[in-house]
Scaffold this motif. Structure first.
Motif, mmCIF file in Angstrom:
data_model
loop_
_atom_site.group_PDB
_atom_site.id
_atom_site.type_symbol
_atom_site.label_atom_id
_atom_site.label_comp_id
_atom_site.label_asym_id
_atom_site.label_seq_id
_atom_site.Cartn_x
_atom_site.Cartn_y
_atom_site.Cartn_z
ATOM 1 N N VAL A 436 0.838 -1.201 0.000
ATOM 2 C CA VAL A 436 0.000 0.000 0.000
ATOM 3 C C VAL A 436 0.869 1.246 0.000
ATOM 4 O O VAL A 436 0.654 2.187 -0.778
ATOM 5 N N ALA A 437 1.889 1.264 0.884
ATOM 6 C CA ALA A 437 2.764 2.432 0.963
ATOM 7 C C ALA A 437 3.540 2.626 -0.335
ATOM 8 O O ALA A 437 3.654 3.747 -0.851
ATOM 9 N N SER A 438 4.072 1.535 -0.883
ATOM 10 C CA SER A 438 4.879 1.635 -2.099
ATOM 11 C C SER A 438 4.055 2.118 -3.289
ATOM 12 O O SER A 438 4.494 2.997 -4.038
ATOM 13 N N HIS A 439 2.863 1.566 -3.467
ATOM 14 C CA HIS A 439 2.027 1.999 -4.590
ATOM 15 C C HIS A 439 1.598 3.460 -4.442
ATOM 16 O O HIS A 439 1.416 4.155 -5.445
ATOM 17 N N SER A 440 1.460 3.907 -3.213
ATOM 18 C CA SER A 440 1.027 5.296 -3.007
ATOM 19 C C SER A 440 2.108 6.291 -3.393
ATOM 20 O O SER A 440 1.809 7.455 -3.693
ATOM 21 N N LEU A 441 3.386 5.863 -3.391
ATOM 22 C CA LEU A 441 4.472 6.769 -3.747
ATOM 23 C C LEU A 441 4.431 7.191 -5.210
ATOM 24 O O LEU A 441 5.150 8.099 -5.618
ATOM 25 N N ALA A 442 3.587 6.531 -5.995
ATOM 26 C CA ALA A 442 3.444 6.921 -7.399
ATOM 27 C C ALA A 442 2.786 8.283 -7.539
ATOM 28 O O ALA A 442 2.878 8.909 -8.599
ATOM 29 N N TYR A 443 2.148 8.760 -6.480
ATOM 30 C CA TYR A 443 1.369 9.998 -6.563
ATOM 31 C C TYR A 443 2.027 11.085 -5.713
ATOM 32 O O TYR A 443 2.250 10.914 -4.517
ATOM 33 N N ALA A 444 2.333 12.195 -6.362
ATOM 34 C CA ALA A 444 2.969 13.307 -5.664
ATOM 35 C C ALA A 444 1.962 14.156 -4.913
ATOM 36 O O ALA A 444 2.319 14.866 -3.973
ATOM 37 N N SER A 445 0.697 14.103 -5.309
ATOM 38 C CA SER A 445 -0.339 14.874 -4.622
ATOM 39 C C SER A 445 -1.671 14.164 -4.777
ATOM 40 O O SER A 445 -1.827 13.269 -5.618
ATOM 41 N N THR A 446 -2.629 14.579 -3.970
ATOM 42 C CA THR A 446 -3.960 13.978 -4.033
ATOM 43 C C THR A 446 -4.692 14.352 -5.323
ATOM 44 O O THR A 446 -5.719 13.748 -5.643
ATOM 45 N N GLN A 447 -4.159 15.328 -6.048
ATOM 46 C CA GLN A 447 -4.783 15.757 -7.293
ATOM 47 C C GLN A 447 -4.282 14.969 -8.496
ATOM 48 O O GLN A 447 -4.806 15.119 -9.600
ATOM 49 N N ASP A 448 -3.287 14.121 -8.305
ATOM 50 C CA ASP A 448 -2.730 13.373 -9.426
ATOM 51 C C ASP A 448 -3.766 12.410 -10.000
ATOM 52 O O ASP A 448 -4.588 11.840 -9.265
ATOM 53 N N SER A 449 -3.683 12.216 -11.297
ATOM 54 C CA SER A 449 -4.602 11.299 -11.976
ATOM 55 C C SER A 449 -4.447 9.888 -11.426
ATOM 56 O O SER A 449 -3.334 9.366 -11.327
ATOM 57 N N GLY A 450 -5.562 9.279 -11.061
ATOM 58 C CA GLY A 450 -5.566 7.911 -10.578
ATOM 59 C C GLY A 450 -5.500 7.756 -9.075
ATOM 60 O O GLY A 450 -5.730 6.658 -8.550
ATOM 61 N N PHE A 451 -5.179 8.849 -8.357
ATOM 62 C CA PHE A 451 -5.026 8.696 -6.905
ATOM 63 C C PHE A 451 -6.351 8.391 -6.220
ATOM 64 O O PHE A 451 -6.419 7.558 -5.308
ATOM 65 N N THR A 452 -7.421 9.050 -6.646
ATOM 66 C CA THR A 452 -8.726 8.819 -6.021
ATOM 67 C C THR A 452 -9.143 7.363 -6.162
ATOM 68 O O THR A 452 -9.633 6.744 -5.205
ATOM 69 N N GLU A 453 -8.952 6.797 -7.356
ATOM 70 C CA GLU A 453 -9.301 5.397 -7.568
ATOM 71 C C GLU A 453 -8.420 4.475 -6.715
ATOM 72 O O GLU A 453 -8.904 3.484 -6.165
ATOM 73 N N PHE A 454 -7.135 4.801 -6.623
ATOM 74 C CA PHE A 454 -6.232 4.003 -5.793
ATOM 75 C C PHE A 454 -6.681 4.013 -4.332
ATOM 76 O O PHE A 454 -6.775 2.968 -3.685
ATOM 77 N N LEU A 455 -6.977 5.194 -3.834
ATOM 78 C CA LEU A 455 -7.370 5.331 -2.423
ATOM 79 C C LEU A 455 -8.677 4.591 -2.151
ATOM 80 O O LEU A 455 -8.806 3.886 -1.136
ATOM 81 N N SER A 456 -9.633 4.720 -3.041
ATOM 82 C CA SER A 456 -10.919 4.050 -2.865
ATOM 83 C C SER A 456 -10.765 2.531 -2.873
ATOM 84 O O SER A 456 -11.363 1.820 -2.047
ATOM 85 N N GLY A 457 -9.953 2.031 -3.792
ATOM 86 C CA GLY A 457 -9.755 0.588 -3.888
ATOM 87 C C GLY A 457 -9.114 0.007 -2.642
ATOM 88 O O GLY A 457 -9.532 -1.046 -2.131
ATOM 89 N N VAL A 458 -8.114 0.675 -2.109
ATOM 90 C CA VAL A 458 -7.446 0.187 -0.903
ATOM 91 C C VAL A 458 -8.382 0.273 0.291
ATOM 92 O O VAL A 458 -8.464 -0.649 1.117
#
Length: 795
Positions: A436-458
């Motif tokens: 979870v921590a490692s995959h989250s490092l792909a996003y520099a901010s909460t506004q980055d494309s795909g972050f909302t979907e990542f957060l919801s899925g986890v």
């Protein structure tokens, strides 16, 4: 990244060398004082000791010290000189300094190694606090002689840690029992700090007398929001005021006003120390044997009905008569396990929210009350510290930190049944947190494309863990598998393109290595020294690639490989001015066939047409010059110089192994980044990589960014591309480390050569986000905190 230097650095170079040599030469006298102090302390302990065996051991240790005194005094100066040149050379695995204890290596350490680590850390603490003021001044002067504009204490080779490393190395050379070596190190520690304080005062006076102007301290804002132990998770934080303040920050203390900080006598048996942590990881604190299923049922049934909450509500008077029958019926119906699971589920649910409270502090307190034995208690402590460290890691976005915090109750419940869940890197619970921590490092901010979907899925995936009965790691394994499957499905398209990119880069490196070998053969050709540079550059470069590509084609390309290899001799002859002038007819017949073969071969590697045309024009110019020379009247005979004078020196036209050439289709498949020679860009912000962990950008003197070739696969970095920082992950490196492939959160790939990576680093266009797993760093911080507890506590 280059380090800023003062304009007077060259004037100070000789002074720096003489200062270091003088300090090393004083090692013999210093060791004599340390031995004398240690001998006195050992004799004092022997006189006060009442146990015969311990008294004999102290007497033996003192005897060995007398025998080794002369040799220790002889060896210490050289050990200091070696340590000053390379401070890390004498540091042994398992006896790290206070900043370097690795959690995953702790299980492999024995008790003596742990004690040695604690002793060295305590000696370092005492020495630094004793020499605080004089060391702070010496840092400014030494850094100035090194040409540094701002103070970097780690660049001072005379700091206490280096003296301690050299002392340890010399003591280890005696090969005496580890207990004896520890006796000496403990006895020498206090005296070393006092002697260093006097030495530093002397050196400071000498440097000031030579006109050295002190360097200044850079102001570094303290990172905010530190978790438990997190201050050392990503390196020691140094405050510029005084060394004592820095040491206190490292040790989690308030700065001492005066004097030395002595270890405190511990009273809490559950305090997490380095030795207890090692024993926990080694399984030494666990119960000798686990209860059987029936014993576990009997214990929980007894707790539930005889000691638990049901006693207060018991109103049925015939309980004793009915329970045996119920037990017999449950056994006959093979419902014992199901019954136990219902009890455990009710207990785990209650544990999550005791008395209606849901704060993490209440949950922790309640689960501690449920712990049986030191192993469970310490396991709960390690999990809490680990989660605290991760939840305060500034590299993780706030919503991700909150996700990790949501996992803590389930992890704590698992710790009660699996006290060493964090000691195995492949444990599903540890892997879940890490993934979870490692995959989250792909996003520099909460506004980055795909972050909302990542957060919801986890969030949806981990929700069942909040209510599940945790009896083993299976619930975590199920969630981990679910997330990995979802991520793999989402990355399916990008995985295919990444595989194509890897194949293209693998072929490119293989071809380049073969081309390098071919280039060496061409450079060694007898006629190579007489051939113009333009031809040699072509033959050892593009044409070596053509021949290598043909050879890699296998049997079907054998004829082509032979034909293209024959071009080498033909081209060397056609460009040799003396040979062509003697046989113009041969040159006339050769040129059409040679040009055709050159065009055909270059087309096989899709060599750019413009570059092909440039070379062919240069070659035709050489041929025309040969024709003109043949038609000109012979020149009058002149005296010829010696043969040795007219033979040009042998030249080297080898393929650069740090900058392999990629064919256009290979570059396209891997989105190759081809950088020009000049990559400096004043618009790129100056970056301080060691402050990235704290999310700080300052004007402090920059420190060195590691080369891309030294990064582990999976490391996250940011590249300055098209006037913005782009976050990407190192997903593949070629076997010979010449090519690197990066993939961002959207699956887009980007490749570069080692030389391009070095250029980006040198230009300040690379910053490292994370070069090691987040969980590893968090657990290392736990080990470092345990070491601090050991340094400040004596049992």
């Amino acid at each position: 990244m280059s380090v800023a230097r003062s304009p007077t650095s060259s004037q100070y170079q000789a002074l720096y060398q003489s200062t270091v040599q003088e300090a090393a030469a004083g090692g013999s006298l210093l060791m004599g004082k340390l031995v004398a102090a240690a001998r006195t302390q050992l004799q004092t302990r022997e006189a006060a000791c009442r146990e015969l065996r311990e008294r004999d051991a102290l007497a033996t240790s003192a005897k060995h010290l007398r025998n080794w005194e002369a040799e220790l005094c002889k060896r210490y100066p050289q050990a200091l000189l070696d340590a000053f040149a390379n401070p890390d050379a004498t540091r042994k695995a398992g006896t790290q300094s206070i900043a370097d204890v690795a959690f995953d290596e702790l299980e492999l350490m024995d008790e003596v190694q742990v004690q040695t680590s604690v002793t060295l850390a305590r000696t370092q603490q005492v020495a630094m606090l004793a020499a605080e003021a004089s060391l702070a001044e010496l840092n400014t002067l030494i850094c100035s002689t090194l040409g540094l504009v701002a103070v970097n204490a780690e660049r001072n080779p005379l700091r206490p840690q280096v003296y301690i490393s050299a002392l340890q190395a010399v003591v280890e050379q005696t090969q005496l029992p580890p207990e004896t070596q520890l006796d000496w190190l403990v006895a020498m520690g206090t005296t070393l700090g006092q002697e260093l304080r006097a030495l530093y005062v002397q050196l400071c006076a000498a440097l000031r007398g030579q006109g050295v102007v002190a360097a200044g301290y850079a102001v570094v804002p303290a990172p905010s929001g530190l978790g438990v132990g997190r201050g050392v998770a990503h390196g020691l934080y140094q405050q510029p005021a005084t060394v004592a303040t820095a040491v206190a920050a490292q040790l989690g203390q308030k700065p001492a006003a005066t004097g030395l900080v002595a270890p405190t006598v511990g009273q809490d048996n559950t305090l997490l120390t380095l030795d207890k942590l090692r024993r926990l990881l080694a399984g030494e604190l666990e119960a000798p044997s686990a209860l059987s299923a029936k014993e576990r049922f009997a214990q929980q049934f007894s707790q539930e009905f005889e000691e638990g909450d049901f006693q207060a509500d018991a109103h049925v008077t015939d309980f004793d008569a009915t329970v045996p029958a119920a037990l017999e019926a449950l056994t006959e119906l093979k419902q014992v396990d199901a019954f136990v699971q219902r009890i455990q589920h009710r207990r785990s649910t209650a544990a999550e929210s005791p008395a209606g409270e849901t704060t993490i502090e209440a949950i922790r307190a309640h689960l501690r009350s449920q712990a049986h034995g030191l192993a469970q208690t310490l396991s709960l402590e390690v999990v809490s510290l680990m989660v605290d460290n991760i939840a305060h890691d500034p590299r993780l976005l706030t919503p991700v930190q909150q996700l990790i915090r949501r996992l803590e109750p389930a992890l704590l419940r698992l710790a009660l049944v699996d006290p060493r869940l964090f000691s195995n890197k492949q444990h599903p619970a540890r892997m879940l947190v890490q993934e979870v921590a490692s995959h989250s490092l792909a996003y520099a901010s909460t506004q980055d494309s795909g972050f909302t979907e990542f957060l919801s899925g986890v969030s949806q995936a981990i929700a069942p863990l909040e209510q599940a009965a945790i009896e083993d790691a299976e619930p975590f394994e199920e969630v981990l598998q679910q997330l990995q499957n979802a991520w793999a499905q989402a990355a399916l398209v990008s995985a295919q393109s990444r595989e194509l990119a890897k194949q293209a880069l693998q072929q490119a490196e293989k071809r380049n290595l073969l081309a390098e070998e071919i280039g060496r053969e061409i450079a060694d050709h007898p006629e190579a020294v007489q051939v113009p540079d333009v031809v040699m550059d072509f033959l050892c470069g593009p044409w070596a690639q053509v021949v290598a590509f043909a050879r890699m084609g296998g049997a079907s390309s054998e004829g082509a490989a032979d034909k293209y290899h024959a071009v080498i001799s033909a081209l060397l002859w056609s460009a040799h001015p003396e040979l062509t002038r003697k046989d113009i007819a041969k040159l006339t017949r050769l040129v059409p066939l040679l040009l055709a073969n050159l065009r055909e071969g270059l087309e096989t590697i899709r060599y750019p047409g413009t570059k092909t045309s440039v070379f062919l024009e240069a070659l035709m110019g050489l041929h025309q010059a040969a024709f003109r020379a043949a038609k000109a009247p012979p020149a009058p005979l002149q005296a010829q110089p010696a043969v040795d004078a007219v033979v040009p020196a042998k030249r080297s036209y080898l393929v650069d192994d740090s900058n392999p050439w990629l064919a256009p289709q290979e570059a396209l498949a891997s989105n190759f980044m081809d950088l020009p020679d000049a990559t400096s860009d004043s618009s790129a912000p100056v970056y301080v990589p060691d402050l990235l962990q704290g999310g700080q950008h300052t004007s402090q003197e920059p420190t060195e960014v590691p080369a891309l070739s030294s990064l582990a696969l999976g490391s996250w970095i940011e590249l300055w591309v098209k006037d913005q920082w782009v976050r990407t992950q190192l997903t593949w490196a070629s076997p010979h480390g010449t090519l690197f492939l990066f993939t961002n959160a959207q699956g887009a790939t980007q490749s570069m050569t080692r030389r391009s990576g070095d250029k980006l680093v040198a230009a300040g266009h690379v910053r490292v986000i994370s070069d090691r797993p987040v969980v590893d760093g968090a657990l290392n911080a736990v080990a470092q905190m345990a070491l601090r507890n050991s340094v400040n506590t004596t049992y």
